[in-house]
Design an enzyme around this catalytic site. Sequence first.
Site, mmCIF file in Angstrom:
data_model
loop_
_atom_site.group_PDB
_atom_site.id
_atom_site.type_symbol
_atom_site.label_atom_id
_atom_site.label_comp_id
_atom_site.label_asym_id
_atom_site.label_seq_id
_atom_site.Cartn_x
_atom_site.Cartn_y
_atom_site.Cartn_z
ATOM 1 N N CYS B 131 45.892 44.949 48.044
ATOM 2 C CA CYS B 131 45.292 44.346 46.844
ATOM 3 C C CYS B 131 46.252 44.292 45.650
ATOM 4 O O CYS B 131 46.416 43.258 45.005
ATOM 5 C CB CYS B 131 44.027 45.104 46.449
ATOM 6 N N HIS B 251 41.931 45.603 39.159
ATOM 7 C CA HIS B 251 43.219 46.307 39.070
ATOM 8 C C HIS B 251 44.040 45.678 37.937
ATOM 9 O O HIS B 251 44.116 44.449 37.831
ATOM 10 C CB HIS B 251 44.025 46.133 40.359
#
Lengths: 347, 347
Positions: B131, B251
Amino acid sequence: MSSNGYRVAVTGATGAVGQQMLKTLEERNFPISELKLLSSERSAGTTITFKGKSYTVEAAKPESFENIQIALFSAGGSVSKKLAPEAVKRGAIVVDNTSAYRMDPNVPLVVPEVNEESLKNHQGIIANPNCSTIQMAAALEPIRKAYGLSKVIVSTYQAVSGAGAAAINELNDQTRAILDGKEYTPSILPVKGDKKHYQIAYNAIPQIDKFQENGYTFEEMKMINETKKIMNMPELAVAATCVRLPVVTGHSESVYIEIGKDDVSVADLHHLLLEAPGITLEDNPAEQIYPMPANCVGKNDVFVGRVRKDLDQKNGFHLWIVSDNLLKGAAWNSVQIAESLIKLKLV
Amino acid sequence: MSSNGYRVAVTGATGAVGQQMLKTLEERNFPISELKLLSSERSAGTTITFKGKSYTVEAAKPESFENIQIALFSAGGSVSKKLAPEAVKRGAIVVDNTSAYRMDPNVPLVVPEVNEESLKNHQGIIANPNCSTIQMAAALEPIRKAYGLSKVIVSTYQAVSGAGAAAINELNDQTRAILDGKEYTPSILPVKGDKKHYQIAYNAIPQIDKFQENGYTFEEMKMINETKKIMNMPELAVAATCVRLPVVTGHSESVYIEIGKDDVSVADLHHLLLEAPGITLEDNPAEQIYPMPANCVGKNDVFVGRVRKDLDQKNGFHLWIVSDNLLKGAAWNSVQIAESLIKLKLV
């Protein structure tokens, strides 16, 4: 020094940092013969207990500093700008925790582990650096001293207590509102008085202090300029990205450095950091030992871990540096400066 | 392709990423003629609604993939290792969201905005990158393409949803416990199955995934190795420090880069990023506009802001890159790969 200590004033005694200053003076058993607690008009009249004795906080004015020897300031830049010279005029040495005088060439900017000697050049005012700068400078100094230092790139993970008590309340109230599925309108963070306010709970905000014309925030420029001044290295390359987190207390920093030597190992840096004053090395990946903000609260030291050699740059290293932003980042560093002044017989 | 779409299997359909994959397939109106939802024995029997139709999840086994054309995997590395080859043997193309095959030289590791063409070399399995790697590669690719790229130093600010649904519950329950002054013993974060567990609420943990012998975590080494592979630049210098935050989803990354040209301006990079596929530029410091995890949730794009020229290094820049780790970081990138396979007539 009178028979039993110094005449000390704490300006901003009711604030988050002021409270920590008093706690630290108590814990260190700082030699005080007379203590004067000062604040804004608004907080004047508050009662504060110090070493079992009750003190009434007075509104700070020029005359408050008559007969004071050491004046700790942490009541905002405008108060320091107005009253620090008045305190100096009356014979006090000022240790100022605001940004008012930090870049003044006549004012030493001091982290005792790094440049205690610069206190000898003081002209009445000594500046306490920015919280995020102090812990980084303290951790990098032993490395700089041993191997030289040419480049620093830091990304910060900063706690809301750096923005004051109202910011702590905002984080806690907002967090509970989100958990309860309720609305909460932020009004403090990222920067009190700036145009927009954003959610800090469950978020990360890449803004601390206002923005400058060059796209960097004042906080980032403080880290850049203050680090160079403290280390007395105008040529040092420093870059900073400062980010606010939903953490109450404890600033963390991911720091990349380039040193002046190629064949240095992680073990070499560990050895230096183990011996360094004010530093606690917490670095054992196999046992998941590394510094974290939740563990640093209430401690004076700067905690260093995750020391790794860069995989490409022979003189490059990565470190993770954590410290209590209200203590080493503010109150403890200020009191430590006052202790150094005594040790060096400058007061 | 049959008259009305492809025969698709989703392995790990009941997990956090599997759920997002289904949502994304729905939203994209992905051409599906037959959908098979697979999971572990434990979750088999669960009922899931897709486009208004009810599906019963089956336990994944080799035979599950008979007649399947596209198999999306997100059920953990061991499941992919066991069943992806079985799916390929039965004629399916596998898009695998685990780390099982990412560094396999025979497996393309794909971020469609960066290296879609590498899909043409697939031998049945295509890997979806980590990710935190995906969003960085997507944001840096337009810059690399225009000016070259020689160095990347990233510090991450990662959400707990990357560690699964149990980690989200741990953050929320623990946060409430702390607000209520109650005890809470962590059992998931930082890494499920590792020796020690630490508080994530109001904290920052500099460990994602387990540690390797070299002092870097597996997450950090994934960012380093996968970025080089995706960009097809084994010579690229990449360094990473990966940190877990009390954020549910989204994130963030503080990224320093050195490019292959000296006289590039922030405006030049803005121009590139505005034109780049899958990127949303959010960068107006004067108006406090920058990406934040709280704003990126549920969006497929990668958000870039805080673009600044380094003050010392002429070819150095800093960026702040944010994306929904469950979407571009996982589900959306996987579905996007499947869409690319159709576009390139590879399925």
